[in-house]
Structures are given as structure tokens and as C-alpha cells.
Design an enzyme around this catalytic site. Structure first.
Site, PDB file in Angstrom:
ATOM      1  N   CYS A  97     -91.780  88.329 -57.178  1.00  0.00           N
ATOM      2  CA  CYS A  97     -92.687  88.165 -56.037  1.00  0.00           C
ATOM      3  C   CYS A  97     -92.888  89.495 -55.294  1.00  0.00           C
ATOM      4  CB  CYS A  97     -92.163  87.107 -55.097  1.00  0.00           C
ATOM      5  SG  CYS A  97     -90.570  87.511 -54.408  1.00  0.00           S
ATOM      6  N   ASN A  98     -91.940  90.412 -55.416  1.00  0.00           N
ATOM      7  CA  ASN A  98     -92.024  91.684 -54.692  1.00  0.00           C
ATOM      8  C   ASN A  98     -92.555  92.846 -55.520  1.00  0.00           C
ATOM      9  OD1 ASN A  98     -91.090  90.777 -52.273  1.00  0.00           O
ATOM     10  ND2 ASN A  98     -88.957  91.353 -52.636  1.00  0.00           N
ATOM     11  N   SER A 139     -85.311  95.966 -52.294  1.00  0.00           N
ATOM     12  CA  SER A 139     -85.844  94.648 -51.913  1.00  0.00           C
ATOM     13  C   SER A 139     -86.271  94.621 -50.461  1.00  0.00           C
ATOM     14  CB  SER A 139     -84.771  93.572 -52.113  1.00  0.00           C
ATOM     15  OG  SER A 139     -84.464  93.442 -53.469  1.00  0.00           O
ATOM     16  N   GLU A 148     -80.351  91.384 -51.337  1.00  0.00           N
ATOM     17  CA  GLU A 148     -80.538  89.982 -51.746  1.00  0.00           C
ATOM     18  C   GLU A 148     -80.161  89.816 -53.226  1.00  0.00           C
ATOM     19  OE1 GLU A 148     -83.344  88.837 -53.716  1.00  0.00           O
ATOM     20  OE2 GLU A 148     -84.350  90.773 -53.925  1.00  0.00           O
ATOM     21  N   GLN A 153     -81.288  87.521 -55.557  1.00  0.00           N
ATOM     22  CA  GLN A 153     -82.219  87.007 -56.569  1.00  0.00           C
ATOM     23  C   GLN A 153     -82.684  88.091 -57.542  1.00  0.00           C
ATOM     24  OE1 GLN A 153     -82.740  85.885 -53.257  1.00  0.00           O
ATOM     25  NE2 GLN A 153     -81.564  84.090 -53.871  1.00  0.00           N
ATOM     26  N   LYS A 163     -85.611  77.196 -57.825  1.00  0.00           N
ATOM     27  CA  LYS A 163     -84.566  78.017 -57.196  1.00  0.00           C
ATOM     28  C   LYS A 163     -84.886  78.314 -55.737  1.00  0.00           C
ATOM     29  CE  LYS A 163     -84.913  81.052 -60.627  1.00  0.00           C
ATOM     30  NZ  LYS A 163     -85.613  80.298 -61.665  1.00  0.00           N
ATOM     31  N   MET A 164     -86.145  78.725 -55.491  1.00  0.00           N
ATOM     32  CA  MET A 164     -86.530  79.107 -54.129  1.00  0.00           C
ATOM     33  C   MET A 164     -86.639  77.890 -53.208  1.00  0.00           C
ATOM     34  SD  MET A 164     -86.724  82.281 -53.596  1.00  0.00           S
ATOM     35  CE  MET A 164     -85.309  82.478 -54.616  1.00  0.00           C
ATOM     36  N   GLY A 165     -87.237  76.820 -53.734  1.00  0.00           N
ATOM     37  CA  GLY A 165     -87.379  75.602 -52.937  1.00  0.00           C
ATOM     38  C   GLY A 165     -86.010  75.101 -52.482  1.00  0.00           C
TER      39      GLY A 165
END
Ligand SMILES: NC(=O)c1ccc[n+]([C@@H]2O[C@H](COP(=O)([O-])OP(=O)(O)OC[C@H]3O[C@@H](n4cnc5c(N)ncnc54)[C@H](OP(=O)(O)O)[C@@H]3O)[C@@H](O)[C@H]2O)c1
Length: 554
Positions: free
Chosen positions: A153-154, A212, A217, A219, A297-299
């Protein structure tokens, strides 16, 4: 040595005519420095290269969005044709064979949260299932030997081993343009380029969580591990690149165990919860109606952080129920109501805050889905909040045109994580010492790979002699020689060769187990090359080109 008659014409033409600037240096020599707002310590980051243009690539993914402007892809690049063998001979004789004197470069072409908006990153994103295909396509480019894709996402970062830095970068950028639909000129404006040591250091920093949005973090380390897992067995995820990523995993683990970088570290999902709570009145924190869409995972992390903030009831929408049921079981005592995706809009109408974190490639919410939803009570701020941490985004930015709605995406999390710069810098400094040490080790390992061709050539040389002498011997011994005796003579010849090669081979290996220095190993390599005239064999470039042709012909 015979040359394959099906040589790749265009490729050879490129190699012969290549007028790229010198590419042997480990620095981003053509880059323009630009200060970027993130934790990075070194000057390397924030390097944004400009200039040049081109075309090529392999097709644009269809994306339905409310806010994506039409952007033309670059034109089609040259196709590879099969051509004659004399070109290889010409190349050997030409002054243009500088590749033969250089080692291939590790290059990273990246667009990250620090320099590229989510609108662009989401077009570049490549789903995990497509990584092997992307590696294959990248390695079919003329100057690319190995590749890996780090798409999170990044960041969207392509790591390659390139025969020529300049041409490799150009080809990869054109490929990115073609697959994303983003013009090359736009990619030039946002991308960063790092070479060799700088690229190594970058992936180590990424894996350690230093690059990050949320420092330290966890992930990102899981994502780097995933690159290695998915890459296993994929042809272009070669020795150098897989070695680099495996080493990055070691660094990520070391930094987290030996420094306190991860202490108190939050994640993107906890930052999302934090942001939402910042945006609604404190008095409504416990009563706001929370909806979580996506139970991956994120949810799951969003749900956990909501619980940590005192939320005891929420609705979770997901395609399938299993994951939600598992989370409910884990979080005993929390009321988690499962709803299928088909009921998502009805659930949104009943929610004040909506978190979205699914892997859907198309938006789940557009303006027309949201404009008629019943308004949110003024006690919770009167605005329906959409906090979307998905990339590609699940909530179209057009939703923010709806007067009763506010949309936040991953880039908006900077607001939450910007706190305490000094603390971030201090933690990053601790990690940097480990990264520097590990970068040196990786470079030494990579240098030691230089001896591999000599090892192979020496073995092949010895094997040729063994087979010739064996054949002479066996023919003298006659046709009626029993099988057992033939095998005994064969074994004898192998035994002698292996014993004789044992010493030289040991002196060509530099794995740090015997304290031999790299320079000593390289000296040995050169001495053996001289003694056995091994350099008269195929040049490094020929070997590489032949390997590529074989790959293309398969
Ligand atoms: N992993 C990270 O570190 C991280 C960090 C920040 C943001 N993100 C972003 O968060 C999103 C989710 O990532 P994740 O790591 O949680 O992924 P994940 O563990 O693979 O979970 C994917 C989730 O998306 C759902 N989903 C997949 N395809 C869908 C579709 N076409 N329509 C609706 N739902 C769909 C899945 O539903 P089922 O359970 O039914 O399969 C599951 O809930 C991604 O956009 C990612 O870029 C990830």
C-alpha cells in the site's frame, strides 16, 4: 565455441549500438536531489530522476474509478527478432563490449508514499497473484536478467539485475508505464532510482520498517517475506535478487530484535483507527456505529485496534464468513455481526465510521452509492467517515463530493504518524548501524559470486581432459572389457580429478567460514584463469546473452 544461430537481432543491435552513459558506479549519478518528508537518514532517498522518455510495456489493467483521469500509455517498444550469429562475433571485436567488463547492477525503480500520491500508486499496484507473471515479463526485457516486485500500500518498487543501468531503467520504466497506463514522463517525476549498494541499503531499510509511514511497523517485513515465498521457483527471481531479499528478511528481524524500533510501533490499521477517533467528538467514541469492510490481515487489525480503544460492538462485512467467525472466536466477548458483501450499502447506511481494507481492485463505494444514505447524527459529528487503507482504494475520492461524507485514505495517515520526529530519528539511527554492517556482508557475498564462472570453467576444463583420457584408455583396453572394470576406470579418473580440484575449488570459495578475504579469493580466481587459460572461454556477456536466448526460446 559455436554460437546459436537463432540470435536475438534487436537485442544484439541494442547491445552494439548502446550509447548509455557509464553505468559502473554504484551511485545514482544522474539523479536530482529533492527533499522528501519521511524518516530516511541518508541523502540517497528522495532522489527523483528526471528526463528521458520512451514507450513499451505489456498492457493496461482495466480499472473502474471515479477519479482516475485518462492517461496515455507509452507507445509500443521494439520487438525481439531472431537474427544471425555473426553479430556476436562483431560484438566481441567491437569496442562496445563494455558490459563484459562490468558486473550487472542491482537497480531499484520505485514510487513510494514519500513521493507518489495514492492515485498513482494504485494504478501501479500489482496483485500478489500476478508477481510471477510480472517477473517473467521484466526478465524478457533486453537488459534485465533478474527481477522482483514489491507492491504494497505504501510502495511500488521493482528490483532488477540489469546488464546496463541506463537501458535497464528505461525498459523497466516503459514497462511500468504500459502496465499502469501512467505516461513515462509522470513516472519520471515521481520515481526514485537507486543502484547497487544504495539499492541494497534501501531494501534493508524498507524491511526494517525505516522507510514506512509508521516507523518500525511489522507488516512490511511480512510483505518482504511474501516476495521471497512467491518468488521461489520463478525463473527470473534469480540468485542475486533472491539473495538480496533473503538478506533483507534477516536485517528486518535483526533490527526488530536488537533495537527498540518496534517498541510502541503502531501499524497502518491502528493509525487508521486513531485518525477516525481524532475526527469524531470524544464523547461519541464509545457509541459511534463502526463498520469494518474486509476481514483479511488489515481488517482484523482494525477490529483489534477498535477493541483496544474500547469498542465492544461492530458490524463486519466480508465476502466470506469464515474469517469473521475466526476473529469473533479470537475476540471473545466482543459483539461482531457478520454481513455479506451484498448487504454492504445497507450496512453503510447504518454506520457512522466505515473502515475499508479489501483487496478489491475496483472501488466498493462511488458517489452514487453514498449520496442517498441517511445522514449521520450531529452527536458523532454529522459526517459519515470513510477511512480507506486499501491500495487500490476501495472508496473513490468522488465520495468526498457528497456533503455528508468525508474520505480518508492511506496518505492521510501521515497526519497521525508524524508525531515525535526526534524519537523516530533516534530509533532509525540505532537501526542504521546494523543496516550498514549487513550491507557490507551482502556486498561481499555478491562479490564472491564473481568466482562462480571460474569454478564452472575449471570443472568443465578438467572434465573435458578426463573424458578424453578415459576414452583413450578404454579403447586401448578393448571392447570386451567387463562393465565392472569400465566403471572402476571411470571412478578412478573421477577420483583423481576431484582430489586435484579440491584445493583450487576451496580457494575460490569465499563464504566467510575460513577467514579468507575476498581480495585473496579474487586473486586466486585470476591466477587460476591465467594458469588454465580459462578466460579464452565465453565472455561474461556471451554467457548472459546465451542464457537469455535459451530462456526466450523455451
Ligand atoms: N498487509 C498490509 O500490511 C497492508 C497495509 C496497509 C494497507 N493494506 C491494504 O489493505 C488491503 C487488504 O490487505 P490485507 O493485507 O488485509 O489483504 P488480505 O489479508 O489478503 O485480505 C483481503 C481481504 O479482501 C477481501 N477481498 C478480496 N478480494 C475482494 C473483492 N474483489 N471484493 C471484496 N472483497 C475482497 C478478502 O475477502 P475474503 O476473506 O472473502 O477473501 C479479505 O477480506 C489491500 O488493499 C492492501 O493494499 C495492506
Amino acid at each position: 565455441m559455436a554460437v546459436s544461430s537463432s540470435f536475438t537481432g534487436a537485442k544484439m543491435e541494442n547491445l552494439l549500438l548502446c550509447s548509455a552513459p557509464s553505468s559502473s558506479s554504484g551511485s545514482a549519478s544522474r539523479a536530482v536531489s529533492m527533499q522528501l518528508p519521511h524518516v530516511g537518514l541518508s541523502k540517497r532517498r528522495g532522489l527523483v530522476q528526471r528526463g528521458g522518455a520512451g514507450g513499451g510495456g505489456v498492457g493496461v489493467r482495466p480499472v473502474v474509478r471515479c477519479d482516475v483521469g485518462a492517461s496515455g500509455a507509452a507507445p509500443e517498444g521494439p520487438r525481439i527478432d531472431v537474427s544471425s550469429l555473426s553479430a556476436l562475433e562483431q560484438l566481441k571485436a567491437s569496442a562496445a563490449d563494455r558490459y563484459t567488463k562490468e558486473r550487472s547492477s542491482i537497480v531499484v525503480i520505485g514510487l513510494s508514499v514519500h513521493s507518489t500520491p495514492v492515485e498513482m500508486r494504485e494504478k501501479l499496484a500489482i496483485p500478489e497473484a500476478d508477481w510471477p507473471r510480472a517477473i517473467g515479463e521484466l526478465c524478457s526485457l533486453n537488459h534485465i536478467e533478474e527481477a522482483a516486485v514489491l507492491s504494497t500500500c505504501n510502495r511500488m518498487e521493482i528490483y532488477v539485475v540489469a546488464l546496463s543501468q541506463h537501458r535497464g531503467v528505461k525498459e523497466v520504466t516503459e514497462w511500468m508505464s504500459k502496465t499502469s497506463g501512467i505516461p513515462v514522463s509522470d513516472l519520471h517525476q515521481h520515481r526514485f532510482l537507486l543502484y547497487n549498494k544504495d539499492a541494497t541499503q534501501h531494501i534493508f531499510e524498507v524491511s526494517a520498517g525505516l522507510d514506512s509511514l509508521v516507523l518500525g511497523e511489522g507488516q512490511i517485513l511480512a510483505q518482504v517475506k511474501q516476495v521471497v515465498k512467491v518468488g521461489q521457483g520463478v525463473v527470473g527471481f534469480g540468485r542475486n535478487i533472491s539473495g538480496l531479499f533473503k538478506h533483507a528478511i534477516t536485517v528486518g528481524k535483526r533490527v526488530r530484535t536488537e533495537t527498540n524500533i518496534a517498541s510502541g510501533a503502531v501499524s497502518v490499521s491502528s493509525a487508521a483507527v486513531e485518525l477516525a477517533l481524532m475526527k469524531i467528538p470524544e464523547s461519541s467514541h464509545s457509541d459511534a456505529r463502526m463498520l469494518v469492510i474486509g476481514a483479511g490481515k488489515m481488517g482484523k487489525l482494525v477490529i483489534k485496534h477498535l477493541v483496544a480503544k474500547g469498542c465492544t460492538k461492530m458490524v463486519v462485512v466480508n465476502r466470506s464468513e469464515e474469517r469473521v467467525a475466526a476473529i469473533r472466536e479470537e475476540l471473545n466477548g466482543i459483539e461482531i455481526i457478520y454481513k455479506p458483501l451484498s448487504e454492504m450499502l445497507a450496512c453503510a447506511a447504518e454506520a457512522d465510521v466505515i473502515f475499508t481494507s479489501t483487496a478489491s481492485e475496483t472501488p466498493l463505494f462511488l458517489k452514487e452509492n453514498v449520496k442517498d444514505l441517511s445522514p449521520v447524527s450531529t452527536e458523532v459529528g454529522g459526517l459519515r467517515l470513510f477511512v480507506d487503507i486499501s491500495v487500490p482504494r476501495n472508496v473513490g475520492s468522488c465520495v468526498s463530493e457528497v456533503s455528508g461524507a468525508r474520505v480518508y485514505n492511506v496518505d492521510d495517515l501521515k497526519e497521525v504518524v508524524a508525531a515525535n520526529k526526534e524519537d523516530r530519528l533516534r530509533k532509525a539511527m540505532e537501526a542504521q548501524a546494523i543496516i550498514t554492517e549487513e550491507s557490507k556482508q551482502f556486498e561481499a557475498w555478491r562479490d564472491s559470486l564473481e568466482t562462480v564462472p571460474t569454478i564452472k570453467k575449471l570443472r568443465a576444463y578438467a572434465e573435458r581432459i578426463r573424458l578424453t583420457e578415459l576414452e583413450k584408455c578404454l579403447s586401448k583396453m578393448g571392447d570386451d572389457l567387463p562393465k565392472k572394470s569400465r566403471r572402476a576406470v571411470d571412478d578412478l579418473s573421477r577420483g583423481i580429478v576431484n582430489k586435484l580440484l579440491h584445493g583450487p575449488m576451496q580457494h575460490l570459495r569465499c563464504d566467510e567460514s575460513d577467514g579468507r578475504t575476498l581480495s585473496e579469493t579474487l586473486e586466486n580466481m585470476h591466477a587460476l584463469n591465467r594458469m588454465f587459460s580459462l578466460e579464452t572461454d565465453l565472455s561474461l556477456l556471451e554467457t548472459k546473452i546465451r542464457a537469455k536466448i535459451e530462456q526466450i526460446q523455451k
